[in-house]
Design a protein around this motif. Structure first.
Motif, PDB file in Angstrom:
ATOM      1  N   PRO A  97       0.969  -0.907   0.009  1.00 43.91           N
ATOM      2  CA  PRO A  97       0.450   0.173   0.076  1.00 43.91           C
ATOM      3  C   PRO A  97       0.742   1.723   0.171  1.00 43.91           C
ATOM      4  O   PRO A  97       1.913   0.863   0.881  1.00 43.91           O
ATOM      5  CB  PRO A  97      -1.001  -0.238   1.144  1.00 43.91           C
ATOM      6  CG  PRO A  97      -0.953  -1.765   1.510  1.00 43.91           C
ATOM      7  CD  PRO A  97       0.410  -1.988   1.176  1.00 43.91           C
ATOM      8  N   LEU A  98       0.551   2.019  -0.974  1.00 49.60           N
ATOM      9  CA  LEU A  98       1.409   3.418  -1.298  1.00 49.60           C
ATOM     10  C   LEU A  98       2.511   3.202  -1.860  1.00 49.60           C
ATOM     11  O   LEU A  98       3.545   3.673  -1.926  1.00 49.60           O
ATOM     12  CB  LEU A  98       1.775   3.697   0.182  1.00 49.60           C
ATOM     13  CG  LEU A  98       0.277   4.663   1.124  1.00 49.60           C
ATOM     14  CD1 LEU A  98       0.525   4.629   2.325  1.00 49.60           C
ATOM     15  CD2 LEU A  98      -0.558   5.604  -0.322  1.00 49.60           C
ATOM     16  N   GLY A  99       2.835   2.102  -2.163  1.00 52.52           N
ATOM     17  CA  GLY A  99       3.702   1.556  -3.534  1.00 52.52           C
ATOM     18  C   GLY A  99       3.941   2.186  -4.732  1.00 52.52           C
ATOM     19  O   GLY A  99       2.311   1.896  -5.042  1.00 52.52           O
ATOM     20  N   ARG A 100       5.127   2.762  -5.106  1.00 49.63           N
ATOM     21  CA  ARG A 100       5.042   2.938  -6.391  1.00 49.63           C
ATOM     22  C   ARG A 100       5.216   2.306  -7.284  1.00 49.63           C
ATOM     23  O   ARG A 100       6.217   1.646  -7.548  1.00 49.63           O
ATOM     24  CB  ARG A 100       5.380   4.612  -6.486  1.00 49.63           C
ATOM     25  CG  ARG A 100       5.053   4.997  -5.322  1.00 49.63           C
ATOM     26  CD  ARG A 100       6.035   6.870  -4.896  1.00 49.63           C
ATOM     27  NE  ARG A 100       5.913   7.622  -6.391  1.00 49.63           N
ATOM     28  CZ  ARG A 100       6.992   7.319  -7.059  1.00 49.63           C
ATOM     29  NH1 ARG A 100       8.815   7.539  -6.855  1.00 49.63           N
ATOM     30  NH2 ARG A 100       6.669   8.523  -8.173  1.00 49.63           N
ATOM     31  N   ALA A 101       4.774   3.079  -8.424  1.00 51.29           N
ATOM     32  CA  ALA A 101       4.888   1.759 -10.166  1.00 51.29           C
ATOM     33  C   ALA A 101       5.478   2.226 -11.223  1.00 51.29           C
ATOM     34  O   ALA A 101       4.639   3.532 -11.103  1.00 51.29           O
ATOM     35  CB  ALA A 101       4.513   0.711 -10.274  1.00 51.29           C
ATOM     36  N   LEU A 102       6.423   2.362 -12.141  1.00 54.38           N
ATOM     37  CA  LEU A 102       6.190   2.618 -13.878  1.00 54.38           C
ATOM     38  C   LEU A 102       6.403   1.373 -14.386  1.00 54.38           C
ATOM     39  O   LEU A 102       7.004   0.321 -14.684  1.00 54.38           O
ATOM     40  CB  LEU A 102       7.654   3.847 -13.402  1.00 54.38           C
ATOM     41  CG  LEU A 102       8.117   4.146 -15.109  1.00 54.38           C
ATOM     42  CD1 LEU A 102       6.993   5.276 -15.330  1.00 54.38           C
ATOM     43  CD2 LEU A 102       9.743   4.792 -14.307  1.00 54.38           C
ATOM     44  N   VAL A 103       5.582   1.719 -15.422  1.00 56.43           N
ATOM     45  CA  VAL A 103       5.232   0.659 -15.965  1.00 56.43           C
ATOM     46  C   VAL A 103       4.755   1.013 -17.097  1.00 56.43           C
ATOM     47  O   VAL A 103       4.719   1.826 -17.867  1.00 56.43           O
ATOM     48  CB  VAL A 103       3.884  -0.367 -15.914  1.00 56.43           C
ATOM     49  CG1 VAL A 103       4.473  -1.238 -14.147  1.00 56.43           C
ATOM     50  CG2 VAL A 103       2.421   0.335 -15.797  1.00 56.43           C
ATOM     51  N   ILE A 104       5.438   0.138 -18.582  1.00 56.05           N
ATOM     52  CA  ILE A 104       5.530   0.864 -20.057  1.00 56.05           C
ATOM     53  C   ILE A 104       4.164  -1.127 -20.267  1.00 56.05           C
ATOM     54  O   ILE A 104       4.813  -1.290 -20.636  1.00 56.05           O
ATOM     55  CB  ILE A 104       6.312   1.262 -20.660  1.00 56.05           C
ATOM     56  CG1 ILE A 104       7.566   1.629 -20.327  1.00 56.05           C
ATOM     57  CG2 ILE A 104       6.386   0.628 -22.545  1.00 56.05           C
ATOM     58  CD1 ILE A 104       8.580   2.071 -20.917  1.00 56.05           C
ATOM     59  N   ILE A 105       3.032   0.159 -21.249  1.00 50.07           N
ATOM     60  CA  ILE A 105       2.333  -0.847 -21.716  1.00 50.07           C
ATOM     61  C   ILE A 105       2.039  -0.349 -22.562  1.00 50.07           C
ATOM     62  O   ILE A 105       1.682   0.944 -22.961  1.00 50.07           O
ATOM     63  CB  ILE A 105       0.480  -0.957 -20.331  1.00 50.07           C
ATOM     64  CG1 ILE A 105       0.382   0.154 -20.118  1.00 50.07           C
ATOM     65  CG2 ILE A 105       1.300  -1.598 -18.971  1.00 50.07           C
ATOM     66  CD1 ILE A 105      -0.749   0.887 -18.733  1.00 50.07           C
ATOM     67  N   PRO A 106       0.577  -1.336 -23.424  1.00 44.95           N
ATOM     68  CA  PRO A 106       0.012  -0.669 -24.669  1.00 44.95           C
ATOM     69  C   PRO A 106      -1.301   0.107 -24.707  1.00 44.95           C
ATOM     70  O   PRO A 106      -1.982  -0.110 -23.766  1.00 44.95           O
ATOM     71  CB  PRO A 106      -0.044  -2.044 -25.843  1.00 44.95           C
ATOM     72  CG  PRO A 106      -0.192  -3.350 -24.507  1.00 44.95           C
ATOM     73  CD  PRO A 106       0.522  -2.861 -23.621  1.00 44.95           C
ATOM     74  N   ASP A 107      -0.982   0.820 -26.186  1.00 44.69           N
ATOM     75  CA  ASP A 107      -2.494   2.043 -25.544  1.00 44.69           C
ATOM     76  C   ASP A 107      -3.646   1.021 -25.153  1.00 44.69           C
ATOM     77  O   ASP A 107      -4.205   1.531 -24.814  1.00 44.69           O
ATOM     78  CB  ASP A 107      -2.292   2.655 -26.687  1.00 44.69           C
ATOM     79  CG  ASP A 107      -2.224   1.532 -27.855  1.00 44.69           C
ATOM     80  OD1 ASP A 107      -2.413   0.702 -27.959  1.00 44.69           O
ATOM     81  OD2 ASP A 107      -2.820   2.291 -29.962  1.00 44.69           O
ATOM     82  N   GLY A 108      -4.009  -0.191 -26.168  1.00 44.82           N
ATOM     83  CA  GLY A 108      -5.182  -0.923 -25.608  1.00 44.82           C
ATOM     84  C   GLY A 108      -6.282  -0.541 -24.112  1.00 44.82           C
ATOM     85  O   GLY A 108      -6.744  -0.578 -24.168  1.00 44.82           O
ATOM     86  N   ILE A 109      -4.856  -1.098 -23.400  1.00 35.67           N
ATOM     87  CA  ILE A 109      -5.661  -1.094 -21.763  1.00 35.67           C
ATOM     88  C   ILE A 109      -5.377   0.332 -21.376  1.00 35.67           C
ATOM     89  O   ILE A 109      -6.705  -0.033 -20.841  1.00 35.67           O
ATOM     90  CB  ILE A 109      -3.942  -1.549 -21.165  1.00 35.67           C
ATOM     91  CG1 ILE A 109      -3.843  -3.164 -21.294  1.00 35.67           C
ATOM     92  CG2 ILE A 109      -4.391  -1.176 -19.653  1.00 35.67           C
ATOM     93  CD1 ILE A 109      -2.364  -3.176 -20.336  1.00 35.67           C
ATOM     94  N   LEU A 110      -5.398   1.581 -22.239  1.00 34.29           N
ATOM     95  CA  LEU A 110      -5.543   2.417 -21.629  1.00 34.29           C
ATOM     96  C   LEU A 110      -7.165   2.963 -22.497  1.00 34.29           C
ATOM     97  O   LEU A 110      -7.633   4.430 -21.742  1.00 34.29           O
ATOM     98  CB  LEU A 110      -4.692   3.674 -21.766  1.00 34.29           C
ATOM     99  CG  LEU A 110      -3.296   3.517 -20.878  1.00 34.29           C
ATOM    100  CD1 LEU A 110      -2.218   4.112 -21.744  1.00 34.29           C
ATOM    101  CD2 LEU A 110      -3.677   3.694 -19.697  1.00 34.29           C
ATOM    102  N   GLU A 111      -6.920   2.531 -23.403  1.00 28.41           N
ATOM    103  CA  GLU A 111      -8.037   3.364 -24.223  1.00 28.41           C
ATOM    104  C   GLU A 111      -9.202   2.028 -25.064  1.00 28.41           C
ATOM    105  O   GLU A 111     -10.398   3.136 -25.315  1.00 28.41           O
ATOM    106  CB  GLU A 111      -7.723   4.322 -25.245  1.00 28.41           C
ATOM    107  CG  GLU A 111      -6.974   3.484 -26.125  1.00 28.41           C
ATOM    108  CD  GLU A 111      -7.384   3.450 -27.386  1.00 28.41           C
ATOM    109  OE1 GLU A 111      -8.702   3.848 -27.712  1.00 28.41           O
ATOM    110  OE2 GLU A 111      -7.196   2.799 -28.148  1.00 28.41           O
ATOM    111  N   SER A 112      -9.612   1.226 -24.880  1.00 27.58           N
ATOM    112  CA  SER A 112      -9.609  -0.295 -25.728  1.00 27.58           C
ATOM    113  C   SER A 112     -11.093   0.582 -25.065  1.00 27.58           C
ATOM    114  O   SER A 112     -11.356   0.107 -23.492  1.00 27.58           O
ATOM    115  CB  SER A 112      -9.682  -1.247 -25.891  1.00 27.58           C
ATOM    116  OG  SER A 112     -10.224  -1.542 -26.156  1.00 27.58           O
ATOM    117  N   PRO A 113     -12.292   0.186 -25.778  1.00 34.61           N
ATOM    118  CA  PRO A 113     -14.264   0.511 -24.267  1.00 34.61           C
ATOM    119  C   PRO A 113     -14.134  -1.227 -24.215  1.00 34.61           C
ATOM    120  O   PRO A 113     -14.411  -0.997 -22.994  1.00 34.61           O
ATOM    121  CB  PRO A 113     -14.616   0.418 -25.954  1.00 34.61           C
ATOM    122  CG  PRO A 113     -13.783   1.432 -26.642  1.00 34.61           C
ATOM    123  CD  PRO A 113     -12.610   1.253 -27.005  1.00 34.61           C
TER     124      PRO A 113
END
Length: 569
Positions: free
Chosen positions: A281-297
């Protein structure tokens, strides 16, 4: 072996072995045997047996056995060539990352889901991810039972880990109370399903100056340990971390790591869920992910779960060609903090000031094409013209932060109205490049879904649903509806039921051949997190029907002329 002898003395049975002595098969094998019989072997095991039989987990390649079969002349020649390489400890390069990118085939990368992030992208991302408070926290907890734990669960050749370690070493400076090797050994962890990658990560961490951290072969998406592979953070063994930095694997998978979130088995989706799971909890992350995860309906429910469990810190849009020529899939770097307690509803965010910083990288110093050659153009002051990620030196030799770091500052900045940015052809880029996006703004976009009706009788027996005043005949009509065949004929709703269905708030979809309940709509937040949607959403110019007709006529005329020219030819 050169790397090991530079780092520490090898002694065994009253004999010692340095790099100079390792020019004959016998002494090389003796030195390897010395390492195998020391307490350091656990750190170096994978370097000597780097290829495994996947079914038996046994080594199918053994370094010492191979060396013993090589003639003395060849060994001396190899030794002579390696001897030309300078001291490799703390080298500012990712040796095996570069080798992998050059030598590994496109098919190999696709099979493994591995497209390693280049270091010129990782460095500035970590520079804005790791705050001064993070460095102080790591230093304050150094050497204690509650030391900070930093992990890359899909480490590849160790790019994120080595760059994190280098950044940390530079920020700490010459602190005599901090032993860099101990810091790395207690705080840095790396796992990868490919044993060859863990070997490369170990060597790269050594080259970065840390010795060997806790890096081993693991299947970070497995639900439990197997005879050949260890899993990560299982129901029987909890493993939590303070920081997670990674580029998630992409492609089709076989496991849904948390069916309560989704049954989707795509690697990138499950990797993101796993990252959130292993964070404290309150841990932090930096991840590289494809666009689908961020906008696909179709993945809206994943994003809803994500923002309820995590606070987004920043989203950086990477160039389309960041992983070219292997793939041109659009990717994003997302930094987030795991909430202390997950939110029960998205409505809790609609009235808050929660926001995240966003930045769109248009130029990373390399051509926006499959060729990816360095552009290298600078203005009269020495500032990069097509490189937003690298530091630059002015005429006086003073070093300046990269454009992205400059615009981020310490906690993110808002773009000034008069600021303008240009592409590689000198044309002004419309819209914004960076700034803040409020979560309340993100949650304004939603779609409305309707539940399918599986039991018609239960719906039509509830006459309170009807807004109209029904006569006795109409009531009898409604009560008789118990199954599809009662009201549907030849794939269409019977005409005599059309008005009654409208009154009852029921829709029959002829294409899907099912009924929908219109009286209980479901509001679905899309939670679109792409910066381009808010910064580069250019309005489309409206035209009249008459203007459209003229444009169509012009196109037809040009096509006819083209056809005539082709026929003449």
């Amino acid at each position: 072996m050169k790397m090991i002898t530079e780092k520490e003395k090898i002694e065994y049975q009253d004999s010692s072995y340095g790099w100079k002595e390792l020019n004959r098969p016998a002494t090389v094998c003796a030195a390897v045997n010395a390492v195998k019989n020391s307490d350091r072997y656990a750190k170096y095991r994978d370097i000597f047996t780097i290829v495994y039989n996947k079914k038996t987990n046994k080594a199918s390649f053994d370094f010492a056995e191979t060396v013993a079969e090589i003639d003395v002349g060849t060994i001396k020649e190899i030794h002579s060539e390696i001897n030309k390489i300078p001291n490799m400890h703390a080298l500012p390069i990712d040796l095996f990352g570069e080798v992998y990118e050059v030598l590994a085939s496109k098919k190999t990368k696709k099979d493994l889901g591995e497209y390693f992030t280049r270091r010129h992208i990782i460095r500035p991302l970590l520079a804005i991810f790791v705050r001064d408070t993070d460095v102080r926290n790591i230093v304050n907890r150094y050497g204690t039972r509650k030391h900070i734990k930093i992990v890359d669960p899909f480490c590849g050749t160790g790019g994120f880990l080595t760059e994190f370690y280098k950044l940390l070493s530079n920020r700490i400076g010459n602190n005599s109370e901090i032993d860099a090797v101990q810091l790395a050994n207690e705080s840095f962890y790396g796992y990868d399903i490919n044993p060859s990658n863990t070997t490369r990560t170990k060597i790269n961490m050594y080259l970065a100056g840390d010795g060997i951290s806790d890096v081993e072969k693991r299947d970070s998406l497995a639900l439990s340990d197997t005879d050949v592979t260890k899993a990560l953070d299982t129901s029987n063994r909890q493993e939590k971390f303070d920081y997670v930095v990674t580029n998630v694997p992409y492609g089709k998978g076989k496991i849904a790591v948390n069916p309560a979130v989704t049954n989707n088995k795509r690697l990138e989706i499950n990797a993101l869920i796993k990252v959130v799971s292993i964070l404290n909890p309150l841990g932090r992350a930096l991840v590289i992910i494809p666009d689908g995860i961020l906008e696909s309906p179709s993945l809206a429910s994943i994003r809803q779960w994500f923002v309820k469990n995590c606070k987004i810190n920043f989203v950086v849009s990477l160039p389309k060609f960041a992983f070219a020529p292997y793939t041109k899939e659009k990717t994003y770097a997302v930094s987030f903090t795991k909430r202390d307690t997950a939110l029960c509803s998205l409505e809790e965010l609609t009235s808050t000031d929660e926001r995240f910083w966003a930045y769109i990288i248009d130029n990373d110093g390399y051509a926006n094409s499959d060729k990816r050659f360095a552009t290298g153009r600078q203005d009269e002051n020495g500032k990069w013209m097509h490189n937003e990620l690298s530091v630059w030196y002015d005429k006086n030799g003073a070093v300046h932060k990269s454009l992205m770091e400059e615009k981020y500052g310490t906690e993110g900045r808002e773009q000034k109205e008069e600021e303008r940015f240009y592409n590689e052809w000198g044309k002004e880029i419309p819209g914004k490049k960076y700034g803040f996006i409020r979560i309340s703004e993100v949650l304004k976009e939603f779609t409305v879904n309707y539940n399918k009706i599986t039991r018609l009788k239960s719906v039509f027996s509830d006459l309170s649903r009807c807004d109209a005043v029904l006569n006795e005949e109409q009531k009898e009509y409604i009560k008789q509806i118990a199954k599809k065949s009662d009201c549907v004929k030849d794939g269409a709703l019977k005409e005599e039921y059309t008005e009654l269905f409208a009154w009852m708030g029921v829709l029959y979809d002829e294409e899907d051949e099912c009924f929908y309940d219109l009286q209980n709509p479901i509001k679905v937040h899309q939670v679109n997190l792409l910066p381009e949607k808010y910064f580069r959403n250019i309005s489309i110019e409206e035209i009249t029907v008459e203007e459209l007709s003229k444009e169509v006529a012009n196109i037809k005329r040009e096509l006819n002329n083209l056809f005539k020219d082709v026929m003449k030819w």
